[in-house]
Design an enzyme around this catalytic site. Structure first.
Site, PDB file in Angstrom:
ATOM      1  N   CYS A  65      44.579  47.838  30.333  1.00  0.00           N
ATOM      2  CA  CYS A  65      45.512  46.920  30.982  1.00  0.00           C
ATOM      3  C   CYS A  65      46.089  45.952  29.962  1.00  0.00           C
ATOM      4  O   CYS A  65      45.363  45.430  29.112  1.00  0.00           O
ATOM      5  CB  CYS A  65      44.792  46.156  32.098  1.00  0.00           C
ATOM      6  SG  CYS A  65      45.882  45.034  33.012  1.00  0.00           S
ATOM      7  N   CYS A  69      43.282  38.821  31.719  1.00  0.00           N
ATOM      8  CA  CYS A  69      42.399  38.158  32.688  1.00  0.00           C
ATOM      9  C   CYS A  69      40.974  38.124  32.128  1.00  0.00           C
ATOM     10  O   CYS A  69      40.364  39.166  31.876  1.00  0.00           O
ATOM     11  CB  CYS A  69      42.430  38.888  34.023  1.00  0.00           C
ATOM     12  SG  CYS A  69      44.099  39.098  34.698  1.00  0.00           S
ATOM     13  N   CYS A  72      37.930  40.333  33.512  1.00  0.00           N
ATOM     14  CA  CYS A  72      38.124  41.752  33.796  1.00  0.00           C
ATOM     15  C   CYS A  72      37.719  42.648  32.627  1.00  0.00           C
ATOM     16  O   CYS A  72      38.148  42.439  31.492  1.00  0.00           O
ATOM     17  CB  CYS A  72      39.579  42.014  34.160  1.00  0.00           C
ATOM     18  SG  CYS A  72      39.912  43.719  34.644  1.00  0.00           S
ATOM     19  N   CYS A 109      40.751  51.610  49.549  1.00  0.00           N
ATOM     20  CA  CYS A 109      41.509  50.701  48.696  1.00  0.00           C
ATOM     21  C   CYS A 109      41.861  51.419  47.403  1.00  0.00           C
ATOM     22  O   CYS A 109      40.976  51.782  46.629  1.00  0.00           O
ATOM     23  CB  CYS A 109      40.699  49.450  48.401  1.00  0.00           C
ATOM     24  SG  CYS A 109      40.193  48.560  49.888  1.00  0.00           S
ATOM     25  N   CYS A 142      44.780  50.554  51.770  1.00  0.00           N
ATOM     26  CA  CYS A 142      45.221  49.327  51.108  1.00  0.00           C
ATOM     27  C   CYS A 142      45.562  49.671  49.664  1.00  0.00           C
ATOM     28  O   CYS A 142      44.783  50.341  48.983  1.00  0.00           O
ATOM     29  CB  CYS A 142      44.121  48.275  51.157  1.00  0.00           C
ATOM     30  SG  CYS A 142      44.514  46.733  50.282  1.00  0.00           S
ATOM     31  N   CYS A 202      45.998  40.996  51.802  1.00  0.00           N
ATOM     32  CA  CYS A 202      44.592  40.837  51.443  1.00  0.00           C
ATOM     33  C   CYS A 202      44.551  40.044  50.145  1.00  0.00           C
ATOM     34  O   CYS A 202      45.153  40.452  49.148  1.00  0.00           O
ATOM     35  CB  CYS A 202      43.962  42.224  51.265  1.00  0.00           C
ATOM     36  SG  CYS A 202      42.284  42.221  50.610  1.00  0.00           S
ATOM     37  N   ARG A 272      35.263  39.410  53.309  1.00  0.00           N
ATOM     38  CA  ARG A 272      34.603  40.567  52.708  1.00  0.00           C
ATOM     39  C   ARG A 272      33.754  40.132  51.517  1.00  0.00           C
ATOM     40  O   ARG A 272      34.228  39.428  50.624  1.00  0.00           O
ATOM     41  CB  ARG A 272      35.659  41.578  52.246  1.00  0.00           C
ATOM     42  CG  ARG A 272      35.079  42.869  51.662  1.00  0.00           C
ATOM     43  CD  ARG A 272      36.204  43.808  51.228  1.00  0.00           C
ATOM     44  NE  ARG A 272      37.175  43.956  52.299  1.00  0.00           N
ATOM     45  CZ  ARG A 272      38.492  44.003  52.107  1.00  0.00           C
ATOM     46  NH1 ARG A 272      38.993  43.900  50.898  1.00  0.00           N
ATOM     47  NH2 ARG A 272      39.304  44.131  53.136  1.00  0.00           N
TER      48      ARG A 272
END
Length: 411
Positions: A65, A69, A72, A109, A142, A202, A272
């Site tokens: 990626c 972040c 992550c 998801c 999702c 979400c 969740r």
């Protein structure tokens, strides 16, 4: 405790607590913890009964990626030894999803690392959504693909997506300390795009990154204002090879207080327990079901989770039941507003990992032999006490099975 009575009354009326009340929940003592859980549990049961919704993650594209972040393992510069692969084909993704659905999940998801999807990526994911829907009647899907451009949410909706996940992660005031390659406002904009397109929004948070109680309350109040239908609460897994790899700030008790605070602020929303529950809640996971009405089944994006069989046994042993595919998750006043799995009525709140569908990228402890609850190896009392507040790196296991591999998934 007058505070808890007030919060229960407000939760049953869908009335927003004050910031001071939310902060007071986080400041309660261990002596009062069971009272806090019992109070928030009344609100949870009022709106969701004893049902637990199961969700299943499929990592469509792992690693590499360009975003930075700090939490992550898929970030730019990460040296974590995670799986790295490009886009799964629709039939591969559908096959991966089938394992979770067979285990009792009602929502799949679909997550992909990256800043956001290209139009070609949206086409890929749309084909995957259609393949999953064709083979599994009634399944919710999702998508979690990062920052959305204009029109992309509508295309995902037209392909059959029910929801879109994109987490705020932390407070606006501290966001720049966690990520520099995009802004808090970018994340808010994506949640709003999903909302406007008619998708069930979400969006949630990550706790344990060194934030203050005020930061936690800030992000949860911001989520309530955004009004998503589901709020994944992730607990940071300090992955070796990431900037936050040495941040171990959570105890099971603090995790329970955070979940209780979220429930009081977002009473009628799907809360969740997402990434990190096995690592940080450990043997307190069953107690957390009194606060949250939704969990992920099996593994996460780049880390292993508790064995799917153990998840199901935990739910049954705690006196809860798995929510069926024919049951509507949200209370009628929210579900009827959109007519689907979601809706955005009045109160609300609402996942992470670069956008990750609530999984918060790193969670999971590995299935541990025998499929038992995390940390199934017995420890002597003195040893257990000494380890209670120490880093539990032994509970972090990189995912080596399921999507992107030739091994069967954990579901």
């Amino acid at each position: 405790m007058d505070l808890l009575n007030t919060l229960v009354d407000k939760g049953l009326r869908r009335e927003l607590p004050t910031r001071d009340e939310a902060l007071a929940v986080l400041a309660t003592s261990d002596d009062d913890l069971l009272d806090v859980v019992a109070a928030a549990g009344k609100v949870r049961r009022h709106w969701f009964g004893r049902r637990v919704k199961l969700n299943y993650l499929v990592n469509l594209k792992s690693g590499l990626c360009p975003e930075d972040c700090s939490y992550c393992s898929q970030r730019l510069g990460s040296t974590a030894g995670i799986l790295k692969y490009t886009w799964l084909k629709p039939d591969e993704a559908s096959q991966a999803a089938a394992a979770g659905l067979a285990g009792g999940a009602k929502r799949v998801c679909l997550v992909a690392s990256g800043r956001g999807p290209t139009d070609r990526d949206v086409d890929r994911v749309s084909d995957t959504i259609k393949a999953i829907k064709e083979q599994n009647e009634g399944v919710e899907v999702c998508a979690c693909l990062g920052l959305l451009s204009d029109g992309q949410a509508e295309r995902l909706r037209d392909a059959g997506a029910d929801a879109y996940n994109h987490n705020l992660n932390t407070s606006e005031g501290t966001y720049a300390d966690i990520t520099t390659t995009h802004t808090y406002a970018d994340r808010v904009d994506t949640v709003q795009k999903a909302h406007s397109a008619g998708l069930s929004a979400c969006s949630g948070l990550i706790a344990g990154m060194g934030e203050s109680d005020e930061d936690l309350v800030d992000v949860v109040f911001s989520l309530r204002e955004l009004d998503p239908d589901s709020v994944p609460v992730n607990f940071l897994i300090p992955f070796e090879g990431t900037p936050l790899g040495k941040e171990w700030n959570l105890t099971p008790q603090r995790c329970l207080r955070i979940l209780a605070m979220v429930r009081f602020v977002c009473p009628d929303v799907e809360v969740r327990i997402a990434g990190g529950r096995e690592v940080h809640l450990r043997t307190m996971q069953p107690l957390a079901l009194n606060l949250a009405n939704s969990i992920f089944l099996g593994d996460y994006l780049t880390s292993e989770g508790q064995a799917g069989k153990a998840d199901l046994e935990m739910i049954a042993d705690a006196g809860f039941e798995v929510e069926g595919a024919d049951q509507v998750t949200l209370p009628e006043h929210r579900a009827s507003a959109a007519g689907g799995c979601g809706s955005h009525a009045e109160a609300g709140c609402g996942s992470h990992e670069g956008g990750g569908c609530g999984s918060h990228e790193a969670a999971g402890c590995g299935s541990h032999e025998g499929g038992g609850v995390c940390g199934s190896v017995a420890a002597a009392p003195a040893e257990a006490t000494a380890r209670a507040n120490e880093p539990r790196t032994d509970l972090v296991a990189v995912r080596r099975r399921g999507a992107g591999t030739d091994l069967a998934p954990n579901a």
